[in-house]
Design a protein around this motif. Structure first.
Motif, PDB file in Angstrom:
ATOM      1  N   ALA A 108       0.958  -1.169   0.166  1.00 55.48           N
ATOM      2  CA  ALA A 108      -0.121  -0.002   0.076  1.00 55.48           C
ATOM      3  C   ALA A 108       0.914   1.110   0.009  1.00 55.48           C
ATOM      4  N   TYR A 109       1.897   1.326   0.745  1.00 58.40           N
ATOM      5  CA  TYR A 109       2.879   2.372   0.769  1.00 58.40           C
ATOM      6  C   TYR A 109       3.307   2.863  -0.417  1.00 58.40           C
ATOM      7  N   PHE A 110       3.884   1.804  -1.270  1.00 52.56           N
ATOM      8  CA  PHE A 110       4.680   1.927  -2.557  1.00 52.56           C
ATOM      9  C   PHE A 110       3.418   2.289  -3.889  1.00 52.56           C
ATOM     10  N   GLN A 111       2.272   1.845  -3.610  1.00 51.07           N
ATOM     11  CA  GLN A 111       1.318   2.001  -4.729  1.00 51.07           C
ATOM     12  C   GLN A 111       0.842   3.399  -4.463  1.00 51.07           C
ATOM     13  N   ARG A 112       0.778   3.799  -3.173  1.00 49.34           N
ATOM     14  CA  ARG A 112       0.249   5.149  -3.138  1.00 49.34           C
ATOM     15  C   ARG A 112       1.529   6.416  -3.409  1.00 49.34           C
ATOM     16  N   ARG A 158      16.464   7.759  -0.818  1.00 48.81           N
ATOM     17  CA  ARG A 158      16.899   8.135   0.716  1.00 48.81           C
ATOM     18  C   ARG A 158      15.610   8.386   1.490  1.00 48.81           C
ATOM     19  N   THR A 159      14.766   9.081   0.827  1.00 50.30           N
ATOM     20  CA  THR A 159      13.495   9.269   1.481  1.00 50.30           C
ATOM     21  C   THR A 159      12.511   8.052   1.804  1.00 50.30           C
ATOM     22  N   ILE A 160      12.777   6.852   0.842  1.00 49.74           N
ATOM     23  CA  ILE A 160      11.985   5.864   1.045  1.00 49.74           C
ATOM     24  C   ILE A 160      12.435   5.030   2.573  1.00 49.74           C
ATOM     25  N   GLN A 161      13.917   4.976   2.421  1.00 53.29           N
ATOM     26  CA  GLN A 161      14.554   4.261   3.667  1.00 53.29           C
ATOM     27  C   GLN A 161      13.902   5.076   4.984  1.00 53.29           C
ATOM     28  N   THR A 162      13.770   6.377   4.904  1.00 58.12           N
ATOM     29  CA  THR A 162      13.280   7.075   6.057  1.00 58.12           C
ATOM     30  C   THR A 162      11.653   7.083   6.335  1.00 58.12           C
ATOM     31  N   TYR A 167       6.238   4.396   8.286  1.00 57.69           N
ATOM     32  CA  TYR A 167       4.866   4.150   7.476  1.00 57.69           C
ATOM     33  C   TYR A 167       4.359   2.659   8.524  1.00 57.69           C
ATOM     34  N   MET A 168       5.313   1.757   8.408  1.00 60.76           N
ATOM     35  CA  MET A 168       4.915   0.521   8.950  1.00 60.76           C
ATOM     36  C   MET A 168       4.751   0.593  10.493  1.00 60.76           C
ATOM     37  N   GLN A 169       5.629   1.277  10.977  1.00 60.27           N
ATOM     38  CA  GLN A 169       5.447   1.551  12.380  1.00 60.27           C
ATOM     39  C   GLN A 169       4.081   2.065  12.804  1.00 60.27           C
ATOM     40  N   GLU A 170       3.516   2.736  11.790  1.00 59.76           N
ATOM     41  CA  GLU A 170       2.301   3.417  11.990  1.00 59.76           C
ATOM     42  C   GLU A 170       0.938   2.284  11.767  1.00 59.76           C
ATOM     43  N   GLY A 172       1.400  -0.370  12.762  1.00 60.83           N
ATOM     44  CA  GLY A 172       1.348  -1.566  14.202  1.00 60.83           C
ATOM     45  C   GLY A 172       2.622  -2.457  14.066  1.00 60.83           C
ATOM     46  N   TYR A 173       3.610  -2.381  13.222  1.00 60.18           N
ATOM     47  CA  TYR A 173       4.671  -3.421  13.058  1.00 60.18           C
ATOM     48  C   TYR A 173       6.069  -2.537  13.526  1.00 60.18           C
ATOM     49  N   GLU A 174       6.552  -3.290  14.620  1.00 62.72           N
ATOM     50  CA  GLU A 174       7.587  -2.848  15.221  1.00 62.72           C
ATOM     51  C   GLU A 174       9.050  -3.131  14.470  1.00 62.72           C
ATOM     52  N   VAL A 175       9.253  -2.167  13.474  1.00 68.73           N
ATOM     53  CA  VAL A 175      10.414  -2.297  12.764  1.00 68.73           C
ATOM     54  C   VAL A 175      10.817  -0.747  12.625  1.00 68.73           C
ATOM     55  N   VAL A 176      12.446  -0.818  12.417  1.00 71.13           N
ATOM     56  CA  VAL A 176      12.966   0.609  12.462  1.00 71.13           C
ATOM     57  C   VAL A 176      13.805   0.684  11.262  1.00 71.13           C
ATOM     58  N   ARG A 177      14.397   1.716  10.857  1.00 68.92           N
ATOM     59  CA  ARG A 177      15.314   1.911   9.744  1.00 68.92           C
ATOM     60  C   ARG A 177      16.963   1.510  10.496  1.00 68.92           C
ATOM     61  N   GLY A 178      17.691   1.006   9.762  1.00 64.77           N
ATOM     62  CA  GLY A 178      18.989   0.661   9.725  1.00 64.77           C
ATOM     63  C   GLY A 178      19.728   1.677  10.112  1.00 64.77           C
TER      64      GLY A 178
END
Length: 358
Positions: A108-112, A158-162, A167-170, A172-178
């Protein structure tokens, strides 16, 4: 423990599409990637495409959306394939609603952001060590131009990596950027394993393409030579064992350029042969006209020619004999008689003294 949001991209050109799609849609039974468990392949899901895509599907879509009438360049990037995943510990075992929800949210993020119509497929693989999604995006600009450089420029990546981890945190998934300054490109070796496997497969497919190209060159032009292990030049058509080694050594574009040159050379040879055949055809046509003219003249002669009647035929043949044999003989005899007469007259007129002296 922090889990990383994996989003890596690979640019795919026309020559890579077929192999990539066969891998993504699991169209081959003999997988070179040993991490693939075929018994679990039925757990894989497709979130976008309603059928297994092939290269022509991508080409047709691009031709339909492009506004330019110019031909797509050979080296144009036709699909930017994204690998979406996380580390192995983040996922539940097998296919679960949570795992599927993660990939649907990423989709959904990439489609939008890049247009849902440009996302051609999103294949989720559960039959490998770490669940991941292959997502293919055609880099089409808003003004109908195929350009990976514009759609996924450095700032956008660079924007996608941030944005993507946030977006995935919003969702409900507990993931972070490297780490932004990480020398490991933000992911550990284990996290990148499935990406490396995919790259390895693409490289193997590239080698197979180069081998096929070299085989075709040897078939088209058996006189093409290559250096063997001793550095001596030998005919490639007579040393097929060299092809595998050359495929690893040569760049794929070099192989394709060579193939195009050989094809062009053969095309020119065929063109010259065709011109010779046309010249022979013209000569044959002229001869046929000459024969037709002579046949017409003979037919006219045959039509107008009449033999004498049976009664007159003996006289006709006698005349032929007289004209051809008797009369020439009579003329010769008369000439001899005339010559003898002249000789006799000359002797009679000779003086007596001269006659005695002689």
């Amino acid at each position: 423990m922090s889990h990383y949001a994996v989003a890596t991209m690979k640019k795919m050109k026309a020559e890579n599409l077929s192999g990539m799609l066969r891998h993504d849609f699991r169209e081959t039974k003999n997988h070179k990637n040993k991490d693939i468990d075929p018994s679990k392949s039925d757990q894989n899901i497709e979130l976008v495409a309603d059928h297994k895509l092939h290269k022509q599907d991508i080409v047709d879509y691009i031709n339909k959306r492009r506004k330019s009438s110019r031909k797509v360049r050979r080296d144009a990037v036709m699909v930017d394939e994204w690998i979406i995943s996380s580390d192995r510990e983040f996922f539940d075992t097998g296919h679960s609603e949570r795992n599927e929800g993660y990939f649907k949210s990423a989709l959904a993020y990439f489609q939008r952001k890049f247009g849902s119509e440009n996302v051609m497929y999103a294949s989720v693989h559960y039959d490998e060590t770490t669940p991941h999604m292959h997502m293919g995006i055609v880099p089409m600009t808003k003004d109908g131009k195929l350009s990976s450089k514009q759609v996924f420029d450095r700032n956008t990546l660079r924007t996608i990596q941030t944005e993507f981890p946030r977006y995935m945190q919003e969702q409900g998934y507990e993931v972070v950027r490297g780490s932004e300054n990480s020398q490991r490109k933000k992911l550990s070796v284990n996290e990148y394993k499935h990406v490396q496997d995919t790259i390895k497969q693409n490289r193997q497919h590239e080698i197979e393409l180069k081998e096929q190209g070299l085989k075709t060159i040897a078939e088209i032009n058996p006189e093409v030579t290559a250096k063997d292990e001793k550095g001596e030049r030998v005919k490639l058509s007579e040393h097929a064992e060299l092809i595998s080694e050359l495929a690893k050594r040569f760049d794929i574009e070099y192989v394709f350029q060579s193939l195009r040159k050989v094809i062009e050379m053969v095309r020119q040879q065929l063109k010259r042969r065709l011109e010779k055949l046309k010249q022979k055809e013209r000569e044959l046509s002229e001869r046929e006209k000459t024969i037709a003219t002579k046949e017409k003249a003979f037919a006219e002669f045959e039509k107008n020619f009449e033999l004498p009647s049976p009664i007159a035929q003996p006289q006709f043949y006698r005349m032929q004999v007289e004209e051809g044999i008797i009369k020439p003989a009579e003329r010769l005899a008369k000439r001899l008689e005339y010559s003898n007469a002249k000789l006799s007259n000359a002797q009679l007129k000779m003086p007596e003294k001269g006659r005695e002296r002689k």
